[in-house]
Design a protein around this motif. Structure first.
Motif, PDB file in Angstrom:
ATOM      1  N   GLU A   1       0.723  -1.283   0.043  1.00 20.41           N
ATOM      2  CA  GLU A   1      -0.045  -0.113   0.152  1.00 20.41           C
ATOM      3  C   GLU A   1       0.919   1.269  -0.037  1.00 20.41           C
ATOM      4  O   GLU A   1       1.885   1.299   0.722  1.00 20.41           O
ATOM      5  CB  GLU A   1      -0.830  -0.119   1.325  1.00 20.41           C
ATOM      6  N   GLU A   2       0.469   2.228  -0.815  1.00 21.51           N
ATOM      7  CA  GLU A   2       1.104   3.524  -0.771  1.00 21.51           C
ATOM      8  C   GLU A   2       1.307   4.057   0.324  1.00 21.51           C
ATOM      9  O   GLU A   2       0.153   4.210   1.171  1.00 21.51           O
ATOM     10  CB  GLU A   2       0.517   4.479  -1.929  1.00 21.51           C
ATOM     11  N   MET A   3       2.156   4.658   0.880  1.00 21.49           N
ATOM     12  CA  MET A   3       2.689   5.515   2.048  1.00 21.49           C
ATOM     13  C   MET A   3       2.699   6.866   1.758  1.00 21.49           C
ATOM     14  O   MET A   3       3.308   7.412   0.901  1.00 21.49           O
ATOM     15  CB  MET A   3       4.102   4.995   2.778  1.00 21.49           C
ATOM     16  N   THR A   4       1.585   7.598   2.614  1.00 21.75           N
ATOM     17  CA  THR A   4       1.544   9.217   2.558  1.00 21.75           C
ATOM     18  C   THR A   4       2.600   9.609   3.247  1.00 21.75           C
ATOM     19  O   THR A   4       2.967   9.365   4.475  1.00 21.75           O
ATOM     20  CB  THR A   4       0.260   9.508   2.914  1.00 21.75           C
ATOM     21  N   ILE A   5       3.406  10.483   2.509  1.00 19.01           N
ATOM     22  CA  ILE A   5       4.924  11.293   3.231  1.00 19.01           C
ATOM     23  C   ILE A   5       4.476  12.848   3.095  1.00 19.01           C
ATOM     24  O   ILE A   5       4.306  13.145   1.977  1.00 19.01           O
ATOM     25  CB  ILE A   5       5.961  10.815   2.648  1.00 19.01           C
TER      26      ILE A   5
ATOM     27  N   ALA B   1       8.378   3.009   9.021  1.00 17.82           N
ATOM     28  CA  ALA B   1       6.989   3.236   9.554  1.00 17.82           C
ATOM     29  C   ALA B   1       6.067   2.262   9.231  1.00 17.82           C
ATOM     30  O   ALA B   1       5.317   1.879   9.969  1.00 17.82           O
ATOM     31  CB  ALA B   1       6.568   4.556   8.845  1.00 17.82           C
ATOM     32  N   ARG B   2       6.222   1.689   7.972  1.00 16.46           N
ATOM     33  CA  ARG B   2       5.387   0.396   7.503  1.00 16.46           C
ATOM     34  C   ARG B   2       5.309  -0.715   8.768  1.00 16.46           C
ATOM     35  O   ARG B   2       4.554  -1.255   9.273  1.00 16.46           O
ATOM     36  CB  ARG B   2       5.690  -0.020   6.054  1.00 16.46           C
TER      37      ARG B   2
ATOM     38  N   ASN C   1       0.269   4.197   7.941  1.00 16.81           N
ATOM     39  CA  ASN C   1       0.192   4.214   6.706  1.00 16.81           C
ATOM     40  C   ASN C   1       0.372   5.672   6.133  1.00 16.81           C
ATOM     41  O   ASN C   1       0.128   6.105   5.076  1.00 16.81           O
ATOM     42  CB  ASN C   1      -1.414   4.049   6.440  1.00 16.81           C
ATOM     43  N   ALA C   2       1.137   6.525   7.078  1.00 18.92           N
ATOM     44  CA  ALA C   2       1.455   7.886   6.696  1.00 18.92           C
ATOM     45  C   ALA C   2       2.760   8.235   7.800  1.00 18.92           C
ATOM     46  O   ALA C   2       2.772   7.732   8.649  1.00 18.92           O
ATOM     47  CB  ALA C   2       0.460   9.002   6.922  1.00 18.92           C
TER      48      ALA C   2
ATOM     49  N   ALA D   1       5.211   8.579  12.605  1.00 14.56           N
ATOM     50  CA  ALA D   1       4.580   7.306  12.076  1.00 14.56           C
ATOM     51  C   ALA D   1       3.137   7.719  12.466  1.00 14.56           C
ATOM     52  O   ALA D   1       2.983   7.780  13.635  1.00 14.56           O
ATOM     53  CB  ALA D   1       5.256   6.139  12.368  1.00 14.56           C
TER      54      ALA D   1
ATOM     55  N   LYS E   1      10.102   4.989   5.153  1.00 15.43           N
ATOM     56  CA  LYS E   1       8.870   4.459   4.875  1.00 15.43           C
ATOM     57  C   LYS E   1       8.960   2.940   5.437  1.00 15.43           C
ATOM     58  O   LYS E   1       8.122   2.586   6.061  1.00 15.43           O
ATOM     59  CB  LYS E   1       8.726   4.420   3.276  1.00 15.43           C
ATOM     60  N   GLU E   2       9.857   2.205   5.006  1.00 14.67           N
ATOM     61  CA  GLU E   2       9.947   0.871   5.755  1.00 14.67           C
ATOM     62  C   GLU E   2       9.903   0.712   7.143  1.00 14.67           C
ATOM     63  O   GLU E   2       9.139  -0.164   7.749  1.00 14.67           O
ATOM     64  CB  GLU E   2      11.169   0.056   5.130  1.00 14.67           C
TER      65      GLU E   2
END
Length: 120
Positions: free
Chosen positions: A3-7, A73-74, A79-80, A104, A70-71
Motif C-alpha cells: 500500500e502507498e505510504m503518504t509522506i 514506519a510500515r 500508513n503515513a 509515524a 517508509k520501511e
C-alpha cells in the motif's frame, strides 16, 4: 504490491484525520564517494561551480533514507508519516550521513464534508 505510504512535511494530511500516533520513525544512510569521485570533485573545486558528483550522491542518499524511513514506519503499522524532515552531517573527510525522520501515524479519510470557516 505494498500500500502507498503518504509522506508529508506538514503536521497533517488535508482531507484525512490522524487516528493513531505510532511514534518517531527514521531512515539513516551513510555514504561515501569513491576515491575517483573525490578526485574529480576536488578538481572541480579549482574552477568553481556545482560539484555534480556530490549533488548526485546527496540526492541518492536522501531518496534511500526516505525509503528506509517508509520501511520503518510500515513495520510500525503506519500508513503515513507526517512532519517529515531531513538532516545531514559529515563523518570524517569522505562520508556523509543523511537522516530522514518524521512521526509515524495511521490516517483515514475524513467522512464529513469540509465546512467553510466563518469569522462572525
Amino acid at each position: 504490491m505494498a500500500e502507498e505510504m503518504t509522506i508529508v512535511s506538514t503536521p497533517y494530511v488535508s482531507g484525512y484525520r490522524v487516528v493513531a500516533v505510532l511514534g518517531f520513525t527514521w531512515g539513516l544512510v551513510v555514504r561515501s564517494r569513491g576515491l575517483g569521485g573525490n578526485v574529480i570533485a576536488a578538481l572541480r573545486t579549482i574552477f568553481g561551480g556545482e560539484i555534480h558528483e556530490y549533488s548526485d550522491l546527496l540526492n541518492q542518499s536522501r531518496q534511500q533514507a526516505l525509503e528506509r524511513m517508509k520501511e520503518h514506519a510500515r513495520a510500525m503499522g503506519a500508513n503515513a508519516v507526517i512532519s517529515v524532515g531531513f538532516d545531514s552531517s559529515e563523518l570524517g573527510q569522505s562520508m556523509t550521513e543523511v537522516l530522514a525522520y518524521g512521526t509515524a501515524v495511521v490516517i483515514e479519510k475524513e467522512s464529513a464534508a469540509p465546512s467553510p470557516v466563518r469569522l462572525s
